[in-house]
Design a protein around this motif. Structure first.
Motif, PDB file in Angstrom:
ATOM      1  N   UNK A 235     151.292  15.113 -14.599  1.00 28.80           N
ATOM      2  CA  UNK A 235     150.443  14.435 -15.573  1.00 28.80           C
ATOM      3  C   UNK A 235     149.358  13.622 -14.871  1.00 28.80           C
ATOM      4  N   UNK A 236     149.740  12.898 -13.817  1.00 27.30           N
ATOM      5  CA  UNK A 236     148.779  12.053 -13.107  1.00 27.30           C
ATOM      6  C   UNK A 236     147.731  12.896 -12.390  1.00 27.30           C
ATOM      7  N   UNK A 237     148.175  13.997 -11.768  1.00 25.59           N
ATOM      8  CA  UNK A 237     147.236  14.887 -11.058  1.00 25.59           C
ATOM      9  C   UNK A 237     146.219  15.467 -12.043  1.00 25.59           C
ATOM     10  N   UNK A 238     146.697  15.997 -13.150  1.00 25.70           N
ATOM     11  CA  UNK A 238     145.789  16.614 -14.115  1.00 25.70           C
ATOM     12  C   UNK A 238     144.844  15.580 -14.738  1.00 25.70           C
ATOM     13  N   UNK A 239     145.343  14.380 -14.958  1.00 20.51           N
ATOM     14  CA  UNK A 239     144.482  13.320 -15.504  1.00 20.51           C
ATOM     15  C   UNK A 239     143.331  13.023 -14.541  1.00 20.51           C
ATOM     16  N   UNK A 240     143.612  13.079 -13.229  1.00 19.76           N
ATOM     17  CA  UNK A 240     142.559  12.825 -12.241  1.00 19.76           C
ATOM     18  C   UNK A 240     141.542  13.958 -12.198  1.00 19.76           C
ATOM     19  N   UNK A 241     142.044  15.194 -12.098  1.00 19.50           N
ATOM     20  CA  UNK A 241     141.130  16.292 -11.835  1.00 19.50           C
ATOM     21  C   UNK A 241     140.418  16.773 -13.091  1.00 19.50           C
ATOM     22  N   UNK A 242     140.993  16.571 -14.246  1.00 20.90           N
ATOM     23  CA  UNK A 242     140.368  17.076 -15.478  1.00 20.90           C
ATOM     24  C   UNK A 242     139.296  16.127 -16.006  1.00 20.90           C
ATOM     25  N   UNK A 243     139.236  14.919 -15.472  1.00 22.56           N
ATOM     26  CA  UNK A 243     138.267  13.955 -15.987  1.00 22.56           C
ATOM     27  C   UNK A 243     137.232  13.544 -14.956  1.00 22.56           C
ATOM     28  N   UNK A 244     137.066  14.390 -13.936  1.00 21.94           N
ATOM     29  CA  UNK A 244     136.042  14.096 -12.945  1.00 21.94           C
ATOM     30  C   UNK A 244     134.654  14.353 -13.534  1.00 21.94           C
TER      31      UNK A 244
END
Length: 244
Positions: A235-244
């Motif tokens: 969840x944390x990884x996707x939150x970082x990369x999907x909102x760049x």
């Protein structure tokens, strides 16, 4: 039928334990995309499968054959796998058609005329028909990467490994390479791909694998991984990369 199986694969570089008991299967005609932060072990995973790096423990099976067995001829095992890395690794002094056919002729023993005929056909199929006699420095980065992919598939490998193949490209050129990978998947190639391209992973993968700190933390369909990841690290990884 499993084309690739990893059972408890470990790999360390000195005190750095990079792969920590990786288990993974890739079935025939399946497209599996590996995602994860830099340093999670994705590239080392690819390099162990291709026997560039020897595993410290565990097994890697290719169509049921244990290719980590010390008695196995590593070059013959590698010849069954097509590999494309982020850098194109084309020979600058050789024409496109010669780059594409070199391994097929030298390693696989394909007759030169057959290799050239097939290479020319594939280059034409993937929009490079007018580049057959060009040298790599006349090509864009995206074109060079497509040449590298054609080289990898010329001998119909059992497994195609794609390791961050768009990371060295200008963003404007990424799409043309990913379109080619999409075509290969649609045509039934068995593909294991590491990428930072999340939208591509979501649209093309049959299964997405999330690596975290040397382990496969989560595996599932694209809808499950991207839509409802179970693990907090995912969840944390996707939150970082999907909102760049």
């Amino acid at each position: 039928m499993s084309v690739l199986e990893l059972h408890g694969v470990h790999k360390s570089f000195g005190d750095n334990h990079v792969l920590k008991g990786v288990d993974l299967e890739v079935d025939q005609h399946e497209v599996v995309v590996v995602i994860g932060a830099s340093g999670s072990g994705k590239s080392t995973l690819m390099r162990t499968i291709n026997l560039i790096e020897q595993v410290d423990d565990g097994q890697i099976l290719l169509s049921g054959d244990d290719i980590t067995d010390p008695r196995v001829n590593a070059d013959r095992a590698r010849a069954r796998i097509g590999v494309v890395f982020q850098h194109f690794n084309l020979f600058p002094h050789m024409r496109v058609i010669d780059n594409v056919t070199l391994a097929a002729r030298r390693v696989h023993g394909m007759p030169a005329d057959a290799a050239v005929a097939k290479g020319t056909e594939l280059l034409g199929k993937f929009g490079l028909g007018d580049k057959v006699s060009d040298y790599p420095d006349r090509l864009s980065g995206g074109q060079q990467q497509r040449v590298a992919i054609v080289r990898a598939i010329l001998t119909d490998p059992e497994l195609l490994l794609l390791d961050e193949i768009t990371s060295a490209l200008d963003p404007m050129l990424v799409g043309e390479v990913l379109d080619l990978v999409r075509e290969l998947g649609d045509a039934g190639s068995t593909i294991l791909m590491a990428t930072h391209e999340m939208s591509f992973a979501r649209s093309v993968a049959d299964r997405v694998v999330f690596m975290h700190q040397g382990r496969i933390l989560e595996s599932g369909t694209p809808d499950q991984i991207f839509g409802a990841p179970r693990e907090q690290a995912t969840q944390e990884f996707l939150a970082r990369v999907m909102h760049r």
